[in-house]
Motif scaffolding. Sequence first.
Motif, PDB file in Angstrom:
ATOM      1  N   LEU A   9      31.655  38.955  41.181  1.00 30.21           N
ATOM      2  CA  LEU A   9      30.196  38.906  41.156  1.00 30.21           C
ATOM      3  C   LEU A   9      29.662  37.970  42.241  1.00 30.21           C
ATOM      4  O   LEU A   9      28.718  38.307  42.963  1.00 30.21           O
ATOM      5  N   GLY A  10      30.284  36.794  42.364  1.00 31.24           N
ATOM      6  CA  GLY A  10      29.878  35.843  43.399  1.00 31.24           C
ATOM      7  C   GLY A  10      30.014  36.430  44.785  1.00 31.24           C
ATOM      8  O   GLY A  10      29.113  36.329  45.615  1.00 31.24           O
ATOM      9  N   TYR A  11      31.153  37.094  45.027  1.00 32.77           N
ATOM     10  CA  TYR A  11      31.385  37.723  46.331  1.00 32.77           C
ATOM     11  C   TYR A  11      30.326  38.781  46.632  1.00 32.77           C
ATOM     12  O   TYR A  11      29.776  38.829  47.741  1.00 32.77           O
ATOM     13  N   LEU A  12      30.038  39.634  45.653  1.00 26.33           N
ATOM     14  CA  LEU A  12      29.061  40.702  45.870  1.00 26.33           C
ATOM     15  C   LEU A  12      27.658  40.148  46.114  1.00 26.33           C
ATOM     16  O   LEU A  12      26.929  40.653  46.974  1.00 26.33           O
ATOM     17  N   LEU A  13      27.282  39.104  45.386  1.00 29.34           N
ATOM     18  CA  LEU A  13      25.984  38.456  45.636  1.00 29.34           C
ATOM     19  C   LEU A  13      25.944  37.869  47.046  1.00 29.34           C
ATOM     20  O   LEU A  13      24.975  38.042  47.785  1.00 29.34           O
ATOM     21  N   PHE A  88      30.024  32.313  49.064  1.00 25.49           N
ATOM     22  CA  PHE A  88      30.129  31.833  50.448  1.00 25.49           C
ATOM     23  C   PHE A  88      31.053  32.751  51.257  1.00 25.49           C
ATOM     24  O   PHE A  88      30.723  33.147  52.378  1.00 25.49           O
ATOM     25  N   LEU A  89      32.194  33.094  50.660  1.00 16.49           N
ATOM     26  CA  LEU A  89      33.134  34.000  51.318  1.00 16.49           C
ATOM     27  C   LEU A  89      32.486  35.362  51.572  1.00 16.49           C
ATOM     28  O   LEU A  89      32.653  35.950  52.648  1.00 16.49           O
ATOM     29  N   GLY A  90      31.710  35.832  50.587  1.00 17.87           N
ATOM     30  CA  GLY A  90      31.019  37.113  50.734  1.00 17.87           C
ATOM     31  C   GLY A  90      30.025  37.123  51.877  1.00 17.87           C
ATOM     32  O   GLY A  90      29.893  38.118  52.588  1.00 17.87           O
ATOM     33  N   HIS A  91      29.328  36.000  52.069  1.00 19.04           N
ATOM     34  CA  HIS A  91      28.384  35.930  53.183  1.00 19.04           C
ATOM     35  C   HIS A  91      29.125  35.986  54.523  1.00 19.04           C
ATOM     36  O   HIS A  91      28.686  36.663  55.459  1.00 19.04           O
ATOM     37  N   THR A 107      24.093  29.603  52.917  1.00 16.76           N
ATOM     38  CA  THR A 107      24.770  29.865  51.644  1.00 16.76           C
ATOM     39  C   THR A 107      25.565  28.639  51.206  1.00 16.76           C
ATOM     40  O   THR A 107      25.591  28.288  50.018  1.00 16.76           O
ATOM     41  N   PHE A 108      26.179  27.966  52.143  1.00 13.32           N
ATOM     42  CA  PHE A 108      26.910  26.722  51.871  1.00 13.32           C
ATOM     43  C   PHE A 108      25.981  25.667  51.263  1.00 13.32           C
ATOM     44  O   PHE A 108      26.289  25.071  50.230  1.00 13.32           O
ATOM     45  N   LEU A 109      24.819  25.467  51.878  1.00 16.99           N
ATOM     46  CA  LEU A 109      23.887  24.441  51.391  1.00 16.99           C
ATOM     47  C   LEU A 109      23.311  24.815  50.026  1.00 16.99           C
ATOM     48  O   LEU A 109      23.198  23.961  49.141  1.00 16.99           O
ATOM     49  N   GLY A 110      22.966  26.089  49.835  1.00 19.59           N
ATOM     50  CA  GLY A 110      22.461  26.531  48.538  1.00 19.59           C
ATOM     51  C   GLY A 110      23.507  26.381  47.442  1.00 19.59           C
ATOM     52  O   GLY A 110      23.196  25.977  46.314  1.00 19.59           O
ATOM     53  N   THR A 111      24.747  26.688  47.783  1.00 19.09           N
ATOM     54  CA  THR A 111      25.847  26.547  46.834  1.00 19.09           C
ATOM     55  C   THR A 111      26.046  25.081  46.458  1.00 19.09           C
ATOM     56  O   THR A 111      26.209  24.747  45.283  1.00 19.09           O
ATOM     57  N   LEU A 112      26.006  24.195  47.457  1.00 18.59           N
ATOM     58  CA  LEU A 112      26.159  22.760  47.181  1.00 18.59           C
ATOM     59  C   LEU A 112      25.051  22.232  46.276  1.00 18.59           C
ATOM     60  O   LEU A 112      25.306  21.445  45.361  1.00 18.59           O
ATOM     61  N   ILE A 113      23.813  22.665  46.528  1.00 16.27           N
ATOM     62  CA  ILE A 113      22.689  22.227  45.696  1.00 16.27           C
ATOM     63  C   ILE A 113      22.910  22.651  44.244  1.00 16.27           C
ATOM     64  O   ILE A 113      22.660  21.878  43.316  1.00 16.27           O
TER      65      ILE A 113
END
Length: 194
Positions: A9-13, A88-91, A107-113
């Motif tokens: 799911l994370g990858y697809l998003l 992140f990998l998906g992006h 995506t990295f910054l959004g994930t960290l937040i």
Amino acid sequence: MSMILWSILGYLLGSIPFGIAITRLLGLGDLRQIGSGNIGATNVLRTGNKPAALATLLLDSGKGAIAVLLARHFAGESAAILAGCAAFLGHCFPVWLGFRGGKGVATFLGTLIAFHWPLGLAACAVWLLTAVISRISSLSALLAAIASPLLAWGMGRNDLILACLFMVALILLRHKANISRLLDGSEPRIGRKD
């Protein structure tokens, strides 16, 4: 099994190419044929459309954050960390674009937040300070990424260090050409269209 599902799911998003969708919707052309050819917000900015770049930044950040928050709510912290890394990998390697995606910074910054908001905001502050001083997006991204595992350690979030290191490694890989240009002084500054 739950971890595998949240990773998928994370990858697809993460693999949703918002930059391409937005530029096409606004009639700005194929983003992969503009500027650096990258699908992220910095390249959208090269079209001269600042609202489109902002929308791309927010949506690319948001997809990582949503993956983390959904997984945390339904499956706990370990699933959240895995889903964030998968987004992140998906992006960076989206299945829809033949695994040729963006460099992953938003995506990295959004994930960290979403992982730990003080960590995410601290990384954003490193990006912003570097961008204000240097006006070079790639340098800002690289320094924010490199700082993230150190910031996680300093904040007592040792559970996030491995995830940060994974994303740092991919950001360094995706910025290989930028690093070469930084070293020879030819890296373009923020706001330049070419």
